[in-house]
Scaffold this motif. Structure first.
Motif, mmCIF file in Angstrom:
data_model
loop_
_atom_site.group_PDB
_atom_site.id
_atom_site.type_symbol
_atom_site.label_atom_id
_atom_site.label_comp_id
_atom_site.label_asym_id
_atom_site.label_seq_id
_atom_site.Cartn_x
_atom_site.Cartn_y
_atom_site.Cartn_z
ATOM 1 N N THR A 36 0.822 -1.204 0.000
ATOM 2 C CA THR A 36 0.000 0.000 0.000
ATOM 3 C C THR A 36 0.863 1.264 0.000
ATOM 4 N N ASN A 39 -0.393 7.942 -0.483
ATOM 5 C CA ASN A 39 -1.253 8.881 -1.186
ATOM 6 C C ASN A 39 -1.201 8.636 -2.688
ATOM 7 N N TRP A 40 -1.971 9.417 -3.403
ATOM 8 C CA TRP A 40 -2.064 9.344 -4.861
ATOM 9 C C TRP A 40 -0.682 9.488 -5.499
ATOM 10 N N GLU A 41 0.050 10.502 -5.030
ATOM 11 C CA GLU A 41 1.350 10.803 -5.639
ATOM 12 C C GLU A 41 2.318 9.630 -5.497
ATOM 13 N N ILE A 43 1.647 6.287 -5.164
ATOM 14 C CA ILE A 43 1.353 5.140 -6.028
ATOM 15 C C ILE A 43 1.487 5.519 -7.501
ATOM 16 N N ASP A 44 1.230 6.780 -7.814
ATOM 17 C CA ASP A 44 1.424 7.251 -9.183
ATOM 18 C C ASP A 44 2.894 7.150 -9.570
#
Length: 396
Positions: A36, A39-41, A43-44
């Protein structure tokens, strides 16, 4: 890592950051499917480097990664990828190198399922043609090259008869014609042979054999340049799905710590057994590169630093009932299809080859019912010789 460390030291410590795991002398098993992100950034960014980032365990798993780094370093490659089996690794490597309508040159005595893959399955599915050569002369490969030849597939020593190919000379030829080379190096293991240093593009192992060494893991391996392995990871590995389980990679890490020691013991036992068989009146011939009488012994010495425990021999018997009596009389040598574990095994290649290959393919191998393959394990050599002696005495 200290560059002056010997292989035994390197294989025990390379790629292990023990402080990261609270000083644990053995890295943990990462028995999880996914990883996991905050935040978005995060995993992006991970997807921008998904080859080298743990996102999902079908791709990268930290425990598996440690073992791959050890094996790549040990074999002399830039990168390695573990697979669920040796055949998964073979299939991925071959598919990486060829396209529909291409031509492959392979030696005759390769592992049976690998033979089926390139000569039957790929011919039917992709129109790939294969030319088989003995591999004893580089000129055979030169003469077999066609405009659409894209791959030379080697296995040195080969299955059943343990013939040797001149790896360096074949690789020089292949590179001059922009042809990829693959070698199955399972027999010698990275301990006794370094094909990548001789110019091979991709080195394959069935880790179920010596690398695993305990007959409790089924796994495969491809080692090569980072460019080649990265391409395999995002194509054949990811799309065919032949991933190794974290627990199996962890067991391989356990085995690597004793691999150099085990290979030396296999060699010592095998040479004693081979010399006994060679001198026995009921044995026609022994195929073992470690014997001075082996036709390619000098080439074997040039390319390898030692010899493993797998060999074959031909009984001076053609009657099937006598062959079966010998086969069934052994007590220490157990009957089994694999090899490279701690235990000694015997197998008659004709049993499976007659089922896996067509009569034409079988004839090309040049083996008979009286050909026996033995994997010399880690038991006492005198006990192994005594077991063989009693069984050989049953042949009239």
């Amino acid at each position: 890592m200290n560059k002056n460390w010997k292989p035994e030291t390197m294989i025990s410590h390379f790629a292990e950051d023990r402080q990261k795991y609270e000083g644990a002398v053995v890295p943990p098993i990462f028995q999880n499917t996914l990883f996991t992100f905050e935040n978005w950034e995060a995993i992006d960014a991970a997807f921008d480097d998904r080859i080298n980032t743990a996102i999902y365990s079908r791709g990268k798993n930290p425990g598996v990664d440690i073992v791959e780094k050890k094996l790549a370093q040990f074999a002399g490659g830039e990168k390695a990828r573990l697979f669920a089996s040796g055949m998964a690794a073979i299939t991925a490597a071959v598919m990486h190198c060829i396209s529909a309508g291409d031509h492959i040159i392979a030696i005759k005595n390769i592992y049976g399922p690998a033979n089926n893959l390139i000569s039957v399955y790929l011919k039917k599915k992709m129109g790939v043609e294969t030319t088989f050569v003995s591999g004893n002369d580089v000129e055979e490969f030169r003469n077999a090259i066609k405009p659409n030849t894209k791959l030379i597939y080697l296995e040195s020593p080969s299955s059943a008869i343990f013939s040797i190919q001149d790896i360096k000379s074949i690789c020089i030829l292949a590179k001059s014609r922009d042809i990829k080379t693959i070698i199955d190096n399972t027999w010698a293991s990275p301990v006794f042979q370094k094909p990548l240093e001789m110019g091979v593009d991709l080195e394959i192992h069935s880790c179920s054999k010596y690398i695993g060494g305990h007959s409790d893991v089924v796994a495969g391996l491809i080692v090569g340049s980072a460019k080649e392995i990265d391409s395999i990871i995002v194509n054949e590995f990811e799309l065919l799905g032949g991933k190794i389980a974290p627990i199996e990679a962890w067991l391989l890490m356990r085995s690597l710590r004793t691999l150099p020691l085990r290979m030396k013991a296999h060699q010592e036992n095998a040479i004693k057994v081979a010399e006994f068989l060679e001198a026995h009146a009921k044995v026609a011939v022994v195929n073992y590169p470690g014997l001075q009488s082996f036709p390619q012994h000098q080439l074997a010495k040039k390319q390898m630093s030692g010899y493993s425990g797998l060999m074959s021999f031909k009984l001076k018997a053609s009657d099937l009932s006598q062959i079966k009596t010998f086969f069934n009389s052994l007590q220490i040598f157990k009957i089994g299809v694999s090899w490279g574990g701690h235990e000694s095994l015997i197998y008659a290649p004709a049993i499976s080859y007659l089922k896996e290959l067509s009569p034409e393919q079988f004839d090309r191998l040049g083996i008979s019912l009286g050909d026996m393959r033995i994997s010399v394990g880690l038991e006492n050599a005198d006990d192994l010789i005594g077991d063989l002696s009693l069984a050989l005495n049953t042949i009239k």
